[in-house]
Design a protein around this motif. Structure first.
Motif, PDB file in Angstrom:
ATOM      1  N   TYR A  52      -6.287   4.881   0.908  1.00  0.00           N
ATOM      2  CA  TYR A  52      -5.089   4.455   0.830  1.00  0.00           C
ATOM      3  C   TYR A  52      -4.743   3.763  -0.305  1.00  0.00           C
ATOM      4  N   ILE A  53      -5.479   2.532  -0.462  1.00  0.00           N
ATOM      5  CA  ILE A  53      -5.215   1.692  -1.399  1.00  0.00           C
ATOM      6  C   ILE A  53      -5.598   2.217  -2.805  1.00  0.00           C
ATOM      7  N   ASN A  54      -6.471   2.927  -3.176  1.00  0.00           N
ATOM      8  CA  ASN A  54      -7.012   3.250  -4.474  1.00  0.00           C
ATOM      9  C   ASN A  54      -5.994   4.653  -4.783  1.00  0.00           C
ATOM     10  N   THR A  55      -5.344   5.059  -3.953  1.00  0.00           N
ATOM     11  CA  THR A  55      -4.506   6.128  -4.228  1.00  0.00           C
ATOM     12  C   THR A  55      -3.223   5.533  -4.949  1.00  0.00           C
ATOM     13  N   GLY A  56      -2.930   4.346  -4.666  1.00  0.00           N
ATOM     14  CA  GLY A  56      -1.710   3.539  -5.161  1.00  0.00           C
ATOM     15  C   GLY A  56      -0.817   3.194  -4.145  1.00  0.00           C
ATOM     16  N   PHE A  57      -0.860   3.495  -2.776  1.00  0.00           N
ATOM     17  CA  PHE A  57       0.038   3.005  -1.894  1.00  0.00           C
ATOM     18  C   PHE A  57      -0.162   1.626  -1.405  1.00  0.00           C
ATOM     19  N   ASN A  58       1.013   0.941  -1.336  1.00  0.00           N
ATOM     20  CA  ASN A  58       0.991  -0.525  -1.093  1.00  0.00           C
ATOM     21  C   ASN A  58       1.831  -1.031  -0.079  1.00  0.00           C
ATOM     22  N   TYR A  88      -2.315  -4.734   4.026  1.00  0.00           N
ATOM     23  CA  TYR A  88      -1.997  -3.507   4.429  1.00  0.00           C
ATOM     24  C   TYR A  88      -1.870  -2.930   5.826  1.00  0.00           C
TER      25      TYR A  88
END
Length: 377
Positions: A269-275, A314
């Motif tokens: 989730y984080i590495n895909t760019g969601f914040n 998150y």
């Protein structure tokens, strides 16, 4: 005098129309009612509109009874896992119906029938231009669920075996749910079969939609094959709309079983760019262990661990973690209590597994059910 005769004639004419209307209403009420506002699949339409259709009679004479079975439909892994989860469940006090394990199986006395599709799995292969076929597939499985006929072997052309009908039907596959459940449900309701048909995914999303908070950002953990279908996002939005909540941002990611599944999900989730902070993570996986995931998440968020500096931002304050199989089991328990449909047998829960195979000499895509004991032999 003329006025009196005129009034009399008007009264008699009105009575005539009332009688005709009552006769028409009586005739219509004897026939299954075609659901409005949506187009049924071809098989469902044929069953509903053609009283000579051989399947019409199966629906027409079916009504749920307390001694009937809880039927689970899907692929072999999902069906067997869900049957096992049902049988081993002990989270409720069977006397009060409250959450409290009482050393007695929650579904004591119940019989579970697993109907395993050996012909069409994996169902996700139909989500490539053949989605309409899933309606007919599920309708045929529902027919198998409510019919009492069983074929003791592939060579039993007459179907000399018997089983109980269904009092609840569970559709364990999201693709069958998304493209077939509405037709199957419409048929059951049109024939007043009083058999609930539900799915783990829908129950989980409905529970989330009815829980406190808006849950504006929801993560979905599922298999790699299903993650790109768009089914979860659509079903989630439908559930939220049904319960008067605004659409949620739905992030569907495939599960990574290598190590901590919850940590891997958050990392992706984080590495895909969601914040945005997640308000919920919902899980639809056969191999999911919700209690282990709760413990892993608590460890990640603990201020005693350095990792919490990464992950806490998150996860929202009202965060919810849900799992589909636990949700559907709880819903079944609730349905049986509310409708007084527990069997009340004093025994351990039991199960029977059946496999569908193409019906011999059938050109219409019919199935027959054969016992799992035959297949194992």
């Amino acid at each position: 005098m003329y006025i009196c005769i005129s009034i009399y004639l008007e009264i008699m004419r009105a009575i005539h129309y009332v009688i005709i209307g009552a006769i028409l209403l009586s005739v219509c009420s004897c026939r299954p009612h075609k659901p409005a506002q949506r187009q049924l699949g071809s098989l469902a339409q044929n069953i509903l509109l053609d009283r000579e259709n051989r399947y019409n009679g199966v629906f027409d004479r079916t009504s749920a009874a307390a001694d009937d079975d809880i039927v689970i439909i899907g692929d072999d892994i999902s069906v067997i896992q869900l049957v096992d989860d049902f049988i081993s469940m002990d989270k409720m006090d069977n006397g009060t119906g409250l959450i409290d394990d009482d050393m007695l199986a929650d579904f004591a006395g119940e019989c579970f029938t697993g109907i395993i599709d050996t012909t069409n799995t994996p169902f996700v292969k139909f989500v490539n231009g053949r989605e309409s076929e899933l309606s007919g597939i599920l309708v045929r499985h529902v027919l198998s669920a409510i019919d009492t006929v069983v074929h003791v072997s592939p060579y039993d052309l007459d179907g000399i075996g018997t089983k109980e009908s269904a009092k609840i039907i569970i559709v364990a596959d999201p693709c069958l749910t998304h493209y077939g459940l509405a037709d199957a449900d419409s048929l059951l309701k049109a024939f007043n079969c009083n058999i609930p048909i539900i799915s783990p995914v829908d129950v989980m999303f409905e529970d989330l939609a009815q829980s406190e908070g808006d849950h504006a950002t929801v993560g979905v953990m599922c298999s790699k094959e299903l993650s790109a279908t768009g089914i979860y996002s659509t079903r989630l939005k439908q559930a939220f709309k049904k319960h008067g909540k605004p659409d949620a941002d739905c992030v569907v990611l495939p599960a990574d079983p290598d190590g901590s599944m919850i940590k891997n999900f958050l990392d992706t989730y984080i590495n895909t760019g969601f914040n945005k902070p997640l308000d919920a993570i919902v899980i639809d996986l056969t191999e999911a262990d919700i209690e282990t995931m709760r413990a892993e998440l608590a460890d990640l968020l603990s201020i005693m661990n350095a990792e919490s500096m990464t992950y806490r931002k998150y996860i929202s304050d009202d965060f919810v973690l849900m799992e589909s199989y636990s949700a559907v089991i709880a819903r079944c328990y609730s349905i049986l209590r509310q409708t007084n449909m527990f069997s009340m047998r004093i025994s351990n829960p039991v199960s029977s597994i059946y496999y569908n195979i193409p019906a011999p000499a059938s050109s219409e895509g019919d199935y027959i059910l054969i016992p799992g004991t035959y297949v194992q032999n």
